[in-house]
Design a protein around this motif. Structure first.
Motif, PDB file in Angstrom:
ATOM      1  N   GLY A 149      -7.035 -82.654 -14.519  1.00 37.34           N
ATOM      2  CA  GLY A 149      -6.206 -83.603 -13.738  1.00 37.34           C
ATOM      3  C   GLY A 149      -6.246 -84.834 -13.938  1.00 37.34           C
ATOM      4  N   GLN A 150      -7.609 -85.217 -14.328  1.00 42.04           N
ATOM      5  CA  GLN A 150      -7.865 -86.767 -14.277  1.00 42.04           C
ATOM      6  C   GLN A 150      -6.954 -87.355 -15.790  1.00 42.04           C
ATOM      7  OE1 GLN A 150     -12.070 -87.081 -15.686  1.00 42.04           O
ATOM      8  NE2 GLN A 150     -11.520 -88.511 -16.828  1.00 42.04           N
ATOM      9  N   GLU A 151      -6.550 -88.700 -15.565  1.00 44.48           N
ATOM     10  CA  GLU A 151      -5.606 -89.513 -16.378  1.00 44.48           C
ATOM     11  C   GLU A 151      -6.597 -89.614 -17.492  1.00 44.48           C
ATOM     12  OE1 GLU A 151      -2.811 -91.395 -15.820  1.00 44.48           O
ATOM     13  OE2 GLU A 151      -1.957 -90.101 -14.180  1.00 44.48           O
ATOM     14  N   VAL A 174      -5.969 -84.546 -18.569  1.00 43.57           N
ATOM     15  CA  VAL A 174      -6.561 -83.275 -18.958  1.00 43.57           C
ATOM     16  C   VAL A 174      -6.144 -82.141 -18.246  1.00 43.57           C
ATOM     17  CG1 VAL A 174      -8.790 -82.139 -19.149  1.00 43.57           C
ATOM     18  CG2 VAL A 174      -8.767 -84.769 -19.369  1.00 43.57           C
ATOM     19  N   SER A 175      -5.309 -81.405 -18.888  1.00 45.31           N
ATOM     20  CA  SER A 175      -4.694 -80.338 -18.276  1.00 45.31           C
ATOM     21  C   SER A 175      -5.536 -78.964 -18.272  1.00 45.31           C
ATOM     22  CB  SER A 175      -3.415 -79.704 -19.038  1.00 45.31           C
ATOM     23  OG  SER A 175      -3.567 -79.602 -20.330  1.00 45.31           O
ATOM     24  N   ALA A 176      -6.560 -78.802 -19.033  1.00 44.58           N
ATOM     25  CA  ALA A 176      -7.203 -77.555 -18.529  1.00 44.58           C
ATOM     26  C   ALA A 176      -8.696 -78.042 -19.537  1.00 44.58           C
ATOM     27  CB  ALA A 176      -6.835 -76.433 -19.328  1.00 44.58           C
ATOM     28  N   ILE A 177      -9.890 -77.429 -19.122  1.00 47.90           N
ATOM     29  CA  ILE A 177     -11.096 -77.278 -19.901  1.00 47.90           C
ATOM     30  C   ILE A 177     -11.421 -76.086 -20.245  1.00 47.90           C
ATOM     31  CG2 ILE A 177     -13.466 -78.131 -19.727  1.00 47.90           C
ATOM     32  CD1 ILE A 177     -12.882 -80.313 -17.535  1.00 47.90           C
ATOM     33  N   THR A 178     -10.995 -75.778 -21.606  1.00 45.06           N
ATOM     34  CA  THR A 178     -10.900 -74.333 -21.926  1.00 45.06           C
ATOM     35  C   THR A 178     -12.014 -73.839 -23.078  1.00 45.06           C
ATOM     36  OG1 THR A 178      -9.543 -72.736 -22.707  1.00 45.06           O
ATOM     37  CG2 THR A 178      -9.086 -74.993 -23.602  1.00 45.06           C
ATOM     38  N   VAL A 205     -13.176 -77.199 -24.815  1.00 37.81           N
ATOM     39  CA  VAL A 205     -12.781 -78.472 -25.162  1.00 37.81           C
ATOM     40  C   VAL A 205     -11.541 -78.792 -24.055  1.00 37.81           C
ATOM     41  CG1 VAL A 205     -13.014 -77.735 -27.723  1.00 37.81           C
ATOM     42  CG2 VAL A 205     -11.081 -77.042 -26.359  1.00 37.81           C
ATOM     43  N   TYR A 206     -11.345 -80.304 -24.318  1.00 38.73           N
ATOM     44  CA  TYR A 206     -10.021 -80.554 -23.324  1.00 38.73           C
ATOM     45  C   TYR A 206      -8.593 -80.243 -23.866  1.00 38.73           C
ATOM     46  CZ  TYR A 206     -14.155 -83.145 -21.766  1.00 38.73           C
ATOM     47  OH  TYR A 206     -15.381 -83.554 -21.350  1.00 38.73           O
ATOM     48  N   GLN A 207      -7.923 -79.672 -23.279  1.00 33.01           N
ATOM     49  CA  GLN A 207      -6.719 -79.242 -23.229  1.00 33.01           C
ATOM     50  C   GLN A 207      -5.813 -80.400 -22.667  1.00 33.01           C
ATOM     51  OE1 GLN A 207      -5.038 -75.299 -23.357  1.00 33.01           O
ATOM     52  NE2 GLN A 207      -3.166 -76.090 -22.207  1.00 33.01           N
ATOM     53  N   LEU A 208      -4.929 -81.132 -23.352  1.00 31.71           N
ATOM     54  CA  LEU A 208      -4.155 -82.308 -22.820  1.00 31.71           C
ATOM     55  C   LEU A 208      -2.957 -82.293 -22.698  1.00 31.71           C
ATOM     56  CD1 LEU A 208      -6.014 -84.800 -25.253  1.00 31.71           C
ATOM     57  CD2 LEU A 208      -6.885 -84.100 -23.186  1.00 31.71           C
ATOM     58  N   GLY A 251       2.734 -77.398 -29.558  1.00 24.61           N
ATOM     59  CA  GLY A 251       2.683 -78.992 -29.296  1.00 24.61           C
ATOM     60  C   GLY A 251       1.436 -79.320 -28.294  1.00 24.61           C
ATOM     61  N   ILE A 252       0.603 -78.589 -27.890  1.00 27.37           N
ATOM     62  CA  ILE A 252      -0.536 -78.863 -27.237  1.00 27.37           C
ATOM     63  C   ILE A 252      -1.459 -79.431 -27.905  1.00 27.37           C
ATOM     64  CG2 ILE A 252      -2.553 -77.764 -25.894  1.00 27.37           C
ATOM     65  CD1 ILE A 252      -0.725 -75.324 -25.318  1.00 27.37           C
ATOM     66  N   SER A 253      -2.112 -80.512 -27.535  1.00 20.58           N
ATOM     67  CA  SER A 253      -3.128 -81.493 -28.138  1.00 20.58           C
ATOM     68  C   SER A 253      -4.568 -80.922 -27.543  1.00 20.58           C
ATOM     69  CB  SER A 253      -2.962 -82.934 -27.772  1.00 20.58           C
ATOM     70  OG  SER A 253      -1.435 -82.919 -28.246  1.00 20.58           O
ATOM     71  N   TYR A 254      -5.683 -81.017 -28.224  1.00 21.95           N
ATOM     72  CA  TYR A 254      -6.949 -80.822 -27.867  1.00 21.95           C
ATOM     73  C   TYR A 254      -7.785 -81.946 -28.236  1.00 21.95           C
ATOM     74  CZ  TYR A 254      -5.050 -75.920 -27.666  1.00 21.95           C
ATOM     75  OH  TYR A 254      -4.279 -74.907 -27.717  1.00 21.95           O
ATOM     76  N   ALA A 255      -8.648 -82.020 -27.443  1.00 18.68           N
ATOM     77  CA  ALA A 255     -10.052 -83.158 -27.643  1.00 18.68           C
ATOM     78  C   ALA A 255     -11.392 -82.504 -27.738  1.00 18.68           C
ATOM     79  CB  ALA A 255      -9.945 -84.187 -26.768  1.00 18.68           C
TER      80      ALA A 255
END
Length: 269
Positions: A149-151, A174-178, A205-208, A251-255
């Motif tokens: 949820g953080q910006e 950050v929509s999820a930490i997965t 990883v971070y789902q954005l 179209g999901i982005s990850y980090a």
């Protein structure tokens, strides 16, 4: 009810109304505050974001763009994704591994770099500038501080070969930490790479909730309030694992979390 009790009740109501008004004002002002922070932070971010590719004077175009990187450490280290780097450099044909530091024009300044460390299992790599002046470095955040949820924001070169060497910034959350490896419902959906990762090398990883494009691989993901890097955009490695059963990638982005970059830098010679 006595007069004193009535006054106390009225005072309590006024306090609750005031608290509600203050809470509403803070919530409605938050997006504007986040945008204001990003406006202030970006001038310190963009000079540290570089394009990564190869350079050969005799070909056209001489520079071939491969992805994004960003300056860390002492100003001579460049972080990026391992898959951004070519398997080999045709040094016999005067080809070089380089970065391009954006300037006021679309060309920028070409700087030669060398590989100093890489970790294929996390798809991270570190390069070192060869000669010349150091560049302004970004600060890496402490480990394990990211929350859902953080910006966030990230800056890089989406479709850089087409849109040119102008750093572009996107923002989201950050929509999820997965986990990077997700058990499949059917054994036919498993592939050897996913099986190895599920057995030996599961990491998060971070789902954005933000859109990254080809060319954004290696972009720094940072906190728009502080400018500290919390992750590295990945457009190939993560998708190949998490979305291996999809005929058309989402179209999901990850980090990749910055903690793995901390480790790689610690092991760099």
């Amino acid at each position: 009810m006595s007069a004193e009790q009535q006054r106390a009740a009225h005072a309590g109501i006024r306090r609750r109304v005031l608290q509600s008004v203050c809470t509403f004002a803070a919530l409605t002002a938050f997006p504007a505050l986040a945008r204001a922070n990003l406006v202030d932070i970006l001038p310190g971010i963009k000079p540290s974001v570089v394009a990564v590719g190869t350079y050969q004077r005799t070909r056209s175009p001489a520079f071939q763009f491969r992805g994004t990187g960003f300056v860390v450490g002492d100003g001579r280290m460049i972080a990026t994704n391992a898959h951004v780097l070519p398997e080999a450099i045709a040094s016999e044909n005067m080809e070089m591994l380089v970065i391009v530091v954006p300037g006021k024009d679309q060309q920028g300044t070409v700087r030669q770099v060398s590989r100093v460390a890489s970790e294929r299992s996390r798809d991270l790599a570190v390069l070192r500038l060869e000669g010349g002046e150091a560049l302004p470095a970004l600060k890496l955040a402490a480990r394990e501080r990211v929350q859902e949820g953080q910006e966030i924001a990230f800056t890089g070169f989406p479709i850089g070969a087409v849109l040119g060497m102008t750093p572009v910034t996107h923002r989201g959350i950050v929509s999820a930490i997965t986990p990077i490896g997700i058990p499949q419902g059917n054994s036919r959906d498993l592939n050897p790479a996913l099986i190895r990762r599920l057995a030996n090398d599961v990491f998060r990883v971070y789902q954005l909730d933000a859109t990254a494009y080809p060319g954004n691989s290696g972009s720094p993901v940072f906190d728009p309030k502080t400018g500290e890097v919390i992750g590295v955009i990945n457009m190939v490695f993560v998708k190949s694992t998490k979305e291996s059963v999809l005929s058309d990638p989402s179209g999901i982005s990850y980090a990749i979390p910055v903690e793995y970059l901390h480790r790689l830098l610690g092991n760099a010679p």
